[in-house]
Design a protein around this motif. Sequence first.
Motif, short mmCIF file in Angstrom:
data_model
loop_
_atom_site.label_atom_id
_atom_site.label_comp_id
_atom_site.label_asym_id
_atom_site.label_seq_id
_atom_site.Cartn_x
_atom_site.Cartn_y
_atom_site.Cartn_z
N GLU A 93 23.61 31.89 6.27
CA GLU A 93 23.14 32.62 7.43
C GLU A 93 24.30 32.88 8.34
N LYS B 188 20.31 34.66 15.46
CA LYS B 188 19.18 33.89 16.18
C LYS B 188 17.71 34.52 15.65
N LEU C 268 11.81 30.05 12.49
CA LEU C 268 12.55 28.71 12.32
C LEU C 268 12.50 28.14 11.07
N TYR C 269 13.91 28.00 10.33
CA TYR C 269 13.57 27.50 9.09
C TYR C 269 12.58 28.20 8.13
N ASP D 156 17.20 29.17 3.94
CA ASP D 156 16.18 28.64 4.98
C ASP D 156 16.82 28.85 6.48
N PHE D 157 16.23 29.94 7.01
CA PHE D 157 16.65 30.36 8.58
C PHE D 157 15.70 31.03 9.33
N PRO D 158 15.89 31.46 10.46
CA PRO D 158 16.93 31.01 11.57
C PRO D 158 17.04 29.62 11.73
N THR D 159 18.26 29.11 11.96
CA THR D 159 18.02 27.43 12.14
C THR D 159 18.41 27.19 13.51
N LYS D 160 18.48 28.18 14.58
CA LYS D 160 18.78 27.81 15.76
C LYS D 160 17.74 27.65 16.82
N ASN D 161 16.50 28.33 16.56
CA ASN D 161 15.46 28.20 17.24
C ASN D 161 14.85 26.98 17.75
N THR D 162 14.06 26.90 18.39
CA THR D 162 13.59 25.52 19.04
C THR D 162 12.01 25.82 19.25
N ASN E 28 15.14 20.11 16.53
CA ASN E 28 14.78 21.66 17.16
C ASN E 28 13.82 21.35 18.21
#
Length: 473
Positions: A190, A195, A281-282, A334-340, A454
Amino acid sequence: MTTLAAVRRTVSALALAALAVGALVGPAHAQEEPLPVTVTGPDSVNLSLHPEPGEPGEPGEPQIELGLRAPGEPVPDENGVIYPIHQGDYTVTVDASSLAGVAAVDFSGLGGWRGCTVEGLVATCSDYEIYAGADYNDLGGIRLDVTDESAAGDVGTIEVTAAGEGLAFTGHTVDVLVGGPELQMKQLAEPAGFKAGDTFQAPLSFRNVGGLGGKGVVLRVSGTRGISLPSTFGNCWYDPRDPDDPRGWSTALCVFDSEFAGEAAYGLSTPFPVGTAGFALYDVLSYSFSAVPADQVADLLAEGDYRAGTGPELGLVRLPDADPAGYTRYAELDFPTKNTFDLDLSGERLRARKGQTVSVDVGFADHGPAWLASIRSGGEPISFWVDLPPGTTVTTAPEGCRAADWEGAEADYLCFVDTPILEDASRTFTFGLRVDQVIRNATGRAFFSYQMPNEGNPANDSGEIVLNPRGWH
């Protein structure tokens, strides 16, 4: 202990004996045609010069599974017993003589036989019964391994023939190649600062670790719901995800009628754009290059609802400085990893008299912006606990919740929510409660037993259930 196979043989033998007796006393019949039987197995095997542990082809695992196919399909009788359609001795000969100096041959996987003899690179095996179809006619497997004498480009064949009275066999040939094209994919990472909503310019490439080159390559790119594959290349075909299936994948197939060399790496002439949704997300991006001749591409396209892309064609370019350590047999990211996401549990406040039965709602929602897919866990549900107010008895429990009557339980009920959970999902769990005792401000709650990674707003991860709250009219 009597086995089912033994019972089948006994019953079948009795049945055949009865038929034989009938034949002696009945009118003469013309001789029946021989039963046609076909030997089945793979058409070809490509032996890697460096098999990886834990992958198909690792030591001991047969690459060649043989069997027989007879007319019809097996049909059980009223007792569930399946009888053979032929009984009588027959032999199968597996001749791998042409593999001398090409590969080591292990015949020990030829199981289920009454007997096998091996002389050099030839195995002769015997059996007695043949069933309709192919399911019950497994002949076993053959293991091939490269040796110190093996070299890229070595070829050979395995010839399988069979014979038996009343049987007409069609044999089978397995072509064996050592060091043929074997493509490994570049590992992806990634990008820093990536994002949800951004587009990943994926640097897709492969390295041919086989000793031989070839002509014709197909690139397959697939992504889960939060990933989109823009239709921007004229030599690519696109099969979009079913919008009604949150577990579906979108796929692109790109065809290159290009030659490639052995022990060489190739990348795309331009990065492959991979879009991500704001809820991603992922999500999983998967890609693979395969050595596929042009005349086989149509078969791949027939496997999906592919539509031709538009725009310039994507090409392949040789990468002279590719690091072999950066390539693997399977490439996924597996991405993006920064979302919630924002999971929300809510309760309810209400008044109730003694003896009254009331409905109490526990609300579950995801306020986004991300979905919770749990792709790697295979859609395993998430759970939360519900403690009900004191002085009450549950008369009905909602679907998806079960009484926590085991030691170590953290509350009265454990409830489950299936994944994937969409970014705007909501659901209500309704409990029927009978008020046995009026207690002012009787309080229960719904809660998660742990904070999930997350989770963007832990403050609403629990909700109170209050009966007859103080000061509430």
